[in-house]
Design a protein around this motif. Structure first.
Motif, PDB file in Angstrom:
ATOM      1  N   GLY A   7      -1.306 -25.961   9.563  1.00  0.00           N
ATOM      2  CA  GLY A   7      -1.232 -25.141  10.771  1.00  0.00           C
ATOM      3  C   GLY A   7      -0.025 -25.476  11.610  1.00  0.00           C
ATOM      4  O   GLY A   7       0.566 -24.622  12.273  1.00  0.00           O
ATOM      5  N   ALA A   8       0.366 -26.748  11.573  1.00  0.00           N
ATOM      6  CA  ALA A   8       1.492 -27.169  12.395  1.00  0.00           C
ATOM      7  C   ALA A   8       2.827 -26.860  11.743  1.00  0.00           C
ATOM      8  O   ALA A   8       3.852 -26.837  12.408  1.00  0.00           O
ATOM      9  N   ALA A   9       2.824 -26.644  10.418  1.00  0.00           N
ATOM     10  CA  ALA A   9       4.078 -26.340   9.739  1.00  0.00           C
ATOM     11  C   ALA A   9       4.605 -25.021  10.268  1.00  0.00           C
ATOM     12  O   ALA A   9       3.909 -24.014  10.270  1.00  0.00           O
ATOM     13  N   LEU A  10       5.836 -25.036  10.739  1.00  0.00           N
ATOM     14  CA  LEU A  10       6.367 -23.853  11.406  1.00  0.00           C
ATOM     15  C   LEU A  10       6.960 -22.907  10.378  1.00  0.00           C
ATOM     16  O   LEU A  10       7.831 -23.276   9.618  1.00  0.00           O
ATOM     17  N   GLU A  11       6.457 -21.693  10.385  1.00  0.00           N
ATOM     18  CA  GLU A  11       6.994 -20.685   9.489  1.00  0.00           C
ATOM     19  C   GLU A  11       8.147 -19.969  10.166  1.00  0.00           C
ATOM     20  O   GLU A  11       8.093 -19.693  11.373  1.00  0.00           O
ATOM     21  N   ALA A  12       9.167 -19.692   9.397  1.00  0.00           N
ATOM     22  CA  ALA A  12      10.294 -18.957   9.962  1.00  0.00           C
ATOM     23  C   ALA A  12       9.942 -17.479  10.021  1.00  0.00           C
ATOM     24  O   ALA A  12      10.513 -16.656   9.332  1.00  0.00           O
TER      25      ALA A  12
END
Lengths: 316, 334, 322, 287
Positions: free
Chosen positions: C254-259
């Protein structure tokens, strides 16, 4: 913090113990019979017998140490066979002169080094910095014994300034003005030697600190340059300076023998050289012991100051 | 243009070094409104950090040349003396630095580092400054702020330190906060916390934020507009959605395609930009990206493209052979 | 999925403890996993979770405190001296900081040839041929750049040279410790593709350690997630990313930021920070930050249990697979 | 490979930094000193012990370029012959100091563990002992005094200092990834010490060596000044300055020329050391 100090204190005690053993066995490292070393070859059998008794030289070596250290802890460093005076009292009269020289020279050195280094670091390679760096570099290459000789040559001999030449020393308690005059040249010489070291270290550490991000951060808070230099940059830059000062001041303890010898100032250094010249073994041993312990205590004191200045050091 | 908080026009920052002249920022123009978040994206050496520091007026003053104009709240920053800037720093514009390990003074208690600003700049007395500092520490989410007030930076984790840096920056309620890679080097979960914090503080304190990063993921959901920089220049600028879904500049596309995505299946072949960012002291005459661009023509190598308008308002790009104007949403995320 | 294959590397109950007594830290606290021949296992986690220490312990750069490491069926845990040096040639490691991985005072050619010289496996023309071949493979022209000093290269190029050096002894396995995290996005993609190509060409097995979830997924067949010195979830990468079983994995994803501006923020951000490894929580190590934690989590330490084929989760209440 | 490869550009200009002309002037002056000291017997110099009572305390003249002393001995000749003592003590003592301290320091920093902690503790205690006083005490009581004994005592006294510097320098290198990488490739410890560590420590060692020589030469000067170095009439820079103190009011040249010779020598050593340090970017280790 407390843990750190306790650890250092334990180390301190250990080092002092090792030093005491070292100073004690110094005599056994030298070739020949200790009594001969102490009294010289031409000593009478009666004197030898007294010495054997005094030092317990016929007892086992471990026991000799404990007899000796017991005496030392009672402030008894033995009685010199050369001058027939108590070594401890000789040291007690000589030591305040060293202390005075150290205080005078260090006040001068710090008073010059800190502001000049901070000025210099503000514009590295600027005009002032180049001049100061070149000057300090040159001074670095002139040994103190040459500085003092040249000072005596030009100031007390050529200019004829009173009370600055050899054997004009007067104890502080008898005439403090003449005392200060007679110590001015040696204090200045020692100050130059210290100044060079302090200036160079503080300058390079200041330059490094001023490039740190937290200095930029301090600027971006809108603080004045003065505040940034003193409040933010000086403290983290002074760790190496303090460490060096500790070593340097420790080295000056009896390490100023050259200037003392030249000007006939009866400090520890002078006494040491005189003791060596007259083969006064007990006196030399006493001074070695006192100075070594002094050096260790001074370093311990500066380590303590450093841990106050930089909290990171006591935490690692 | 009076409602614009920040107006940057043709800003150039040039370093003079022993190995030549380096145009770190080579003519950049943009503006920023109140309570807006602008993202600036670029790889290392793209000039984004130099740009931020030039806007702040924080560059060292030797061997550097700045031209153009930076109007911050109507005041000119370019050429302003340190004394003038000192009045603007902290109260008008403040900065959050990349590395919280190095941007806090290691030998000063964190509370002192915050209330120092309050006392020097706002003239608060010791007690009021201390109370406000603790309030700020609470605001940035530092647990047991009273106790942490007396902590040294080394006693805090990276995330906590960055919170302290943010609290320091916000102490005098600046109108513009420039955050230079504020989450690089922090863990992903901490990164989200910090970005959310910045977002909520921005609303709370009614300020504008410039968020500088190399990671497109950081700016995707937290900015309204994005500037893409390459070799010291803006190559594309526009609304965040336009940059991600309707980008025209080929470098923007390449940047999006070359980063791996969680949504893609394993072993997805990554699109690669050949070569690496150019050496700024020997820039080619044409488009700076041309040597790495698969679509470069002779014109690209010869002539430097200028920013031209795309379809949506405010969306500009610099490319001789832009991508088609149609939506390219599918390409960027898959 | 891959259980019928023979593991090339077998790690059982590996622990690494730094320091002694009350001040000791268990950086790795009982980790077991297999790496099968020809696969890439990703090891992902936040800083301080012990993933790098695990990698170093496998190479015996840091001494394992207990547990066993088997390479090719040979227990290398207690090997020393020449046997250890020999075992290391089968398993190589590439480091995070490409610049500091190369001796600045040596030339590229001599750096790459170092393992050959140390083992005297090749000399003269044969040695030159191998070195040229390796440099060509990683995309550094040996004719032009072979005689340059390492300090003249950029990070991406240094990483290429490191890779070439690690392949000189034809290892079976490569341990990649955060090899792309210091690189720019565009260069990172080059190195990732290069690793995939070399893996296919040399039949390598990879252990890929990184903190970036997207990078790990891109290169890995299977992924293991670490938290505070333990593996909390391990499984095939596509499955693990689509249906994470452990709450920590889910928060991490959830914390992984998607571009992507339209990506819905996971909404729930993991609060707080990892507890100190000096004094890890009882039971499940994640329970102090886990919104689903119960008393059982404090009392009983969850073991890795299979929730689907090849997918193991160490949680008392794993999310059910969709 | 499928990827197009980036063009390596020179990131750090290798020859960007220069040693500068002053550096070479210093090297030249040192070389001249060393050559003169070695070849002193073959140079057209007056015997340094020859006492010419016709020219006592003479100023510089064509016959005696730097004048004569109170016994009518030629000062230039005495300075040249006196440099032998300084050079012998400086290089000899540092040979001992580095010969013992450097391998120990490198090994301790590379191996670490118990070997390192014990050795470092021992050295720490030795460092606490005021070396100069110990040196003076030993030299004065270890009779009869010879040059070799002085060299040995000063050399051994310098071991803890050399150890500390080299250990620090090695520690900074030994934790670098390329050293670990070499271990990982299966290199032997010996190979790592010589091929990975030594080349990176050498610049630090060399510049510290120069400063060490300068320090030892200064110390020898101070000892000679106190009459604790080689016995007169053998000249050394230190005892020349010492002997002429009594007559310096009448003939200041007697003090100034040997002082100048010593200071120039030290200045060159320090300058070369300093330049080398900045040339090799030695910033991580405090000397």
């Amino acid at each position: 913090m407390l843990k750190y100090m306790v650890r250092r204190l334990v180390m301190l005690v250990g080092i002092v113990f090792v030093i005491s053993v070292g100073s004690f066995y110094l005599i056994h490292l030298l070739p020949g019979d200790p009594a001969t070393v102490i009294l010289g070859t031409g000593a009478s059998p009666a004197n030898r017998a007294i010495l054997y008794k005094q030092l317990g030289l016929n007892k086992p070596i471990i026991e000799q140490y404990f007899i000796w250290i017991g005496n030392v802890l009672h402030g008894n460093l033995g009685t010199s066979f050369i001058s027939q005076t108590s070594v401890a009292s000789t040291i007690r009269t000589a030591f305040p002169i060293d202390l005075e020289l150290i205080i005078l020279s260090q006040v001068l050195a710090f008073a010059a080094a800190i502001p000049l280094a901070m000025r210099s670091a503000r514009k590295p390679n600027g005009f002032l910095d180049r001049v100061l760096s070149a000057g300090s570099f040159t001074l670095l290459s002139i040994p103190p014994f040459i500085i003092i000789v040249l000072l005596v040559l030009f100031i007390s001999i050529k200019l004829g300034v009173n009370n600055t030449g050899p054997s004009s020393f007067v104890p502080f308690t008898s005439d403090w003005v003449i005392n200060l005059e007679s110590l001015s040249l040696p204090a200045f010489t020692l100050a130059i030697a210290s100044f060079v070291v302090y200036f160079r270290i503080l300058r390079s550490d200041m330059i490094a600190t001023l490039q740190e991000e937290f200095i930029t951060m301090a600027r971006s808070k809108g603080l004045s340059r003065r505040r940034i230099m003193w409040r933010h940059a000086f403290r983290p830059s002074s760790v190496a300076l303090l460490g060096t000062a500790g070593v340097n001041i420790g080295g000056l303890l009896a390490g100023s023998f050259v200037v003392q010898y030249l000007l006939g100032i009866p400090g520890l250094g002078y006494t040491l050289i005189a003791g060596i010249a007259s083969s006064d073994y007990l006196l030399v041993q006493g001074i070695v012991l006192v100075v070594s312990v002094g050096v260790v205590l001074i370093n311990f004191f500066f380590d303590f100051i450093i841990s106050l200045v930089d909290p990171r050091i006591s935490r690692e | 243009m009076t409602d614009r908080l920040l107006v940057v026009e043709n800003l150039r920052t040039t370093f003079r070094t022993v190995s030549g002249v380096i145009p770190a920022v080579g003519g950049v123009s943009f503006d920023l409104g109140a309570n807006e978040t602008l993202g600036i994206v670029g790889e290392s050496g793209s000039g984004k950090t130099v740009l931020a520091r030039t806007i702040m007026g924080l560059q060292p003053r030797t061997n550097i040349e700045v031209s153009g104009s930076v109007l911050l709240n109507g005041q000119q920053v370019v050429g302003a003396s340190e004394r003038v800037m000192r009045e603007m720093w902290a109260t008008q514009v403040a900065m959050v630095f990349q590395d919280p390990m190095t941007s806090l003074n290691p030998v000063m208690r964190i509370g002192r580092q915050i209330d120092e600003t309050l006392r020097v700049r706002l003239g608060m007395d010791r007690r009021a400054a201390r109370a406000r500092a603790i309030e700020l520490l609470n605001m940035v989410g530092i647990p047991s702020a009273e106790a942490r007030y007396r902590a040294f930076p080394t006693e805090l984790s990276g995330g906590m330190r960055q919170r302290v840096v943010i609290a320091t920056a916000l102490a005098c309620s600046p109108k513009l906060l420039i955050a230079d890679e504020p989450t690089t080097g922090l863990d992903v979960t901490i990164q989200s916390q910090i970005l959310n914090l910045l977002d909520s503080l921005k609303q709370q304190l009614d300020m504008s934020v410039i968020l500088i990063t190399h990671d497109l993921g950081v700016v995707a959901t937290r900015t309204s507009r994005i500037i893409v920089m390459y070799a010291g220049q803006i190559v594309e600028m526009g609304a965040t959605r336009d940059i991600f879904h309707h980008h025209r500049m080929r470098y923007t596309r390449a940047l999006l395609d070359s980063s791996p995505k969680v949504a893609n299946p394993s072993h997805t072949r990554l699109a690669v930009i050949p070569g690496r960012p150019p050496n700024l002291s020997t820039l080619p005459p044409g488009c700076h990206f041309a040597p790495r661009c698969a679509f470069a023509t002779e014109q690209c190598h010869r002539e430097r493209p200028t920013l031209q308008a795309a379809d949506s308002p405010g969306h500009v790009f610099a490319c001789w052979n832009p991508l088609a104007a149609s939506t390219n949403e599918g390409d960027s995320t898959r | 999925m891959s259980d019928h294959r023979t593991p090339l590397l077998k790690v059982r109950d590996l622990t690494v403890t730094f320091g002694k007594g009350t001040r000791s830290v268990s950086a790795v606290a009982g980790v077991s996993f297999d790496v099968y021949e020809g696969e890439t296992l990703g090891l992902v986690g936040e800083s301080g979770c012990g993933k790098s220490t695990t990698g170093k312990a496998l190479m015996k750069i840091v001494a394992p405190t207990s547990g066993s490491i088997e390479l090719n069926g040979v227990d290398i845990t207690h090997q020393r001296g020449r046997a250890l040096r020999h075992a290391r040639t089968h398993m190589q490691m590439i480091f995070q900081d490409p610049i500091s991985s190369l001796n600045p005072r040596r030339r590229v050619r001599s750096i790459v040839a170092e393992p050959l010289d140390a083992w005297k496996t090749a000399s003269g023309a044969e040695r030159d041929r191998i070195v040229n071949d390796l440099l060509n493979k990683v995309g550094i022209d040996p004719e032009v750049y072979g005689n340059r000093y390492a300090r003249q290269f950029s990070g991406g190029q240094c990483q290429r040279i490191s890779i070439a050096r690690s392949l000189a002894m034809r290892p079976q396995m490569l341990i990649c410790d955060e090899v792309v995290s210091a690189l720019d996005v565009s260069v990172q993609a080059q190195i990732l593709n290069l690793l995939e190509d070399l893996k296919a060409e040399y039949g390598l097995t990879l252990l890929f350690i990184a903190h970036d979830l997207a990078v790990v997924k891109n290169i890995s067949d299977r992924v293991a997630v670490m938290y505070l010195g333990k593996i909390c979830e391990i499984g095939p990468s596509d499955t693990l990313y689509e249906t994470p079983g452990h709450p920590y994995t889910q928060f991490l994803l959830g914390a992984a930021l998607e571009a992507d501006p339209d990506s819905v923020d996971a909404g729930t951000v993991l609060e707080g920070e990892p507890p100190s490894p000096h004094d890890p929580p009882s039971g499940c190590r994640f329970r102090t930050r886990c919104p689903f934690a119960t008393e059982r989590c404090a009392a009983e330490e969850p073991q890795l249990r299979e929730v689907a084929v090849g997918h193991q989760v160490a949680c008392h209440y794993p999310f059910a697979a969709a | 490979m499928s990827d197009v490869i980036d063009e390596p550009t020179v990131l750090t200009p290798l020859r960007g930094k220069r040693l500068g002309p002053l550096f070479w002037v210093c090297v030249g002056w040192l070389a001249l000193n060393v050559l003169a000291a070695i070849l002193a017997n073959f140079l057209p110099l007056i015997d340094p012990l020859f006492q010419n009572y016709n020219v006592i305390n003479a100023g510089p003249s064509l016959h005696h370029l730097l004048g004569t002393d109170d016994l009518g001995r030629d000062i230039l000749s005495r300075i040249v012959f006196g440099s032998r003592v300084s050079l012998a003590v400086g290089s000899g003592a540092m040979l001992i100091g580095f010969g013992v301290g450097m391998p120990l320091g490198m090994l301790a920093a590379y191996r670490r563990g118990r070997f390192d902690s014990i050795l470092t503790a021992v050295m720490y205690v030795l460092l606490a002992f005021p070396a100069i006083i110990a040196v003076i005490a030993v030299i004065s009581f270890w009779t009869p005094r010879t040059l070799l004994k002085i060299i040995i005592v000063i050399g051994l006294a310098s071991v803890p200092l050399v150890y500390r510097v080299i250990r620090g320098a090695t520690l900074a290198v030994a934790t670098k990834d390329y050293v670990i990488a070499a271990q990982v490739q299966g290199c032997t410890d010996r190979r790592i010490l010589f091929r990975e560590l030594l080349p990176n420590i050498a610049p630090i060692a060399v510049s510290f060596l120069l400063i060490g020589v300068a320090t030892v030469v200064t110390l020898e000067g101070a000892l000679a000044f106190l009459g604790l170095s080689v016995n007169p009439p053998t000249p050394s820079w230190g005892n020349m300055i010492n002997e002429s103190r009594t007559v310096m009011a009448q003939n200041p040249w007697l003090v100034i020329f040997p002082s100048l010779a010593l200071c120039l020598f030290l200045l060159c050593l320090n300058f070369i050391g300093d330049r080398l340090r900045s040339y090799f970017d030695v910033t991580e280790v405090k000397l």
